[in-house]
Design an enzyme around this catalytic site. Structure first.
Site, mmCIF file in Angstrom:
data_model
loop_
_atom_site.group_PDB
_atom_site.id
_atom_site.type_symbol
_atom_site.label_atom_id
_atom_site.label_comp_id
_atom_site.label_asym_id
_atom_site.label_seq_id
_atom_site.Cartn_x
_atom_site.Cartn_y
_atom_site.Cartn_z
ATOM 1 C CG ASP A 157 -5.128 20.801 -33.067
ATOM 2 O OD1 ASP A 157 -4.850 20.175 -34.134
ATOM 3 O OD2 ASP A 157 -4.948 20.412 -31.887
ATOM 4 C CG ASN A 228 -0.003 16.470 -22.345
ATOM 5 O OD1 ASN A 228 -0.919 16.008 -23.082
ATOM 6 N ND2 ASN A 228 0.407 17.580 -22.694
ATOM 7 C CD GLU A 235 -0.307 20.930 -24.784
ATOM 8 O OE1 GLU A 235 -0.562 19.729 -24.155
ATOM 9 O OE2 GLU A 235 0.740 20.687 -25.455
#
Ligand code: PGA
Length: 332
Positions: A157, A228, A235
Site C-alpha cells: 500500500d 483494528n 480496513e
C-alpha cells in the site's frame, strides 16, 4: 560526532530527518560508534520514529554478528508451532528479532533456490514498525553475499496525496530501510503510486493488479496487522474479493499514524492498497506481529469466525499462512 548531529539538527530544524541519515552515513563508512551515539540519542528523543528503529536493529546486527551465530546454533528456545484456528499456524519466538531473522532466512532460502533455477522470486512487502527488523536482517544477509538481483517486489500500500519524498511515504520508508541497501533492480520495485490524480486512480489500481499478474503472482507476502485487524490498508468491512483499490482510512488507523505525521490532522485520509483478494492470491503469507499491543488482535484473528469486521480472519481461508509472533503478541 553527536555535536555534529546537534549542529545539523539545530541549524536545519529537521533532526528527525537529518539525524537518521547522518547515522546511516556513519554506519556505511564503518563509524559504528558514532552511529550508535546518534541512534541512542534518537531513541531517547523520538522513540517512535521508524528510522531510529531501523538503524538500531541494523547496528545491533553489526555489533552482535558473532554472538548471534553462536546463539542461533545453540539456542535453547525453539519456536513452538501451535494451532488455534485449524487453518492458521502460528510460531512463537523468544523475541521479535528472532522471528524477523527466521523470516529473513526463509526469504533468503527462497531467493537462492530460485536463483539456482534461473528464476525470479516475487515478494509482497509491508511497511510499518513491525517489518523494520526483517529489513535490517535482509540488509545484513545482503552484506554477507545474498543477491536480490532476481527479486521482484510489490508493496501492499501507499498513502494517497503525499509525494514520494515525504518523510512518511512508504516509498521513502522502503528505500530507507531496504531498497537503498540491496541490489534489487530498481525496475523490479513496485509501490502503489501515491500521487495519482483522482481521475487516474482506477487505471492505476488496475495497472498494479496487472503488474502482479504479469510477474507471475506473489510467491511470499509479508504482512503486519493493524490494531483494528486490517491487512494492508484493508480496513474493517472490506469484502474478501477486493482487488487493489483506494481505501478511506479508518479512525483507528489515523490515530496510530498521528505521531509519525505530527498530528492526526496531517495523516492522509486515503491510501491505495492491494485488496484482500490480491493478498489471498499470494502463494505463501507470513504475518508478523510483535508486542503486547498486538496480543488482543492476534488472538481475535486466530480464534474468531471469518468476518469483514476483522479482515485478518480472511487469512484462515488461505492454505499456507504462518503468523510469526514474539512472546508478547502470542495468544495466552
Ligand atoms: P505497525 O503497523 O507495524 O506499525 O504496527 C501494522 C499495520 O498497520 O499493518
Amino acid at each position: 560526532m553527536v555535536d555534529i548531529y546537534r549542529t545539523t539538527y539545530d541549524e536545519k530544524g529537521a533532526g528527525h530527518y537529518v539525524a537518521p541519515r547522518l547515522a546511516y552515513a556513519y554506519l556505511n563508512i564503518g563509524l559504528h560508534d558514532a552511529s550508535r551515539q546518534i541512534v541512542d540519542e534518537l531513541m531517547k528523543e523520538s522513540p517512535n520514529d521508524w528510522r531510529t528503529w531501523f538503524l538500531h536493529w541494523w547496528l545491533r546486527g553489526t555489533e552482535e554478528q558473532d554472538r548471534k551465530s553462536r546463539r542461533v546454533n545453540s539456542s535453547p528456545h525453539q519456536p513452538r508451532p501451535t494451532m488455534i484456528s485449524p487453518a492458521l499456524t502460528h510460531r512463537v519466538f523468544p523475541t521479535a528479532e528472532a522471528a524477523s531473522e527466521a523470516l529473513a532466512d526463509e526469504i533468503a532460502e527462497l531467493i537462492r533456490s530460485r536463483a539456482a533455477e534461473g528464476r525470479q522470486v516475487v515478494l509482497g512487502l509491508a511497511t510499518g514498525s513491525t517489518p523494520i527488523r526483517l529489513y535490517a536482517a535482509l540488509v545484513h544477509l545482503h552484506r554477507q553475499g545474498l543477491s536480490f538481483a532476481n527479486v521482484v517486489t510489490f508493496n501492499l500500500d501507499e498513502y494517497l496525496g503525499i509525494e514520494r519524498s515525504h518523510e512518511e511515504s512508504y516509498w521513502n520508508f522502503m528505500h530507507f530501510s531496504l531498497f537503498d541497501h540491496i541490489d534489487v533492480p530498481p525496475e523490479n520495485i513496485h509501490i502503489p503510486p501515491g500521487t495519482t490524480p483522482d481521475e487516474e486512480l482506477d487505471a492505476a489500481c488496475a495497472a498494479y493488479e496487472n503488474a502482479i499478474r504479469e510477474a507471475g503472482g506473489i510467491d511470499l507476502q509479508v504482512l503486519g496487522i493493524g490494531h483494528n485487524g486490517h491487512i494492508g490498508f484493508n480496513e474493517p468491512s472490506s469484502p474478501p474479493n477486493t482487488r487493489t483499490r483506494v481505501m478511506q482510512l479508518n479512525e483507528r488507523t489515523i490515530r496510530d499514524a498521528a505521531n509519525a505525521f505530527g498530528g492526526a490532522e496531517n495523516v492522509p485520509k486515503r491510501a491505495i492498497t492491494m485488496g484482500v483478494g490480491t493478498i489471498l492470491d499470494a502463494r505463501r503469507i507470513v504475518l508478523l506481529a510483535f508486542g503486547e499491543s498486538k496480543a488482543g488482535i492476534v488472538q481475535r484473528a486466530l480464534t474468531e469466525e471469518i468476518s469483514a469486521n476483522l479482515p485478518a480472519t480472511y487469512l484462515q481461508n488461505h492454505p499456507d499462512v504462518t503468523l510469526y509472533l514474539d512472546q508478547a503478541a502470542a495468544p495466552r
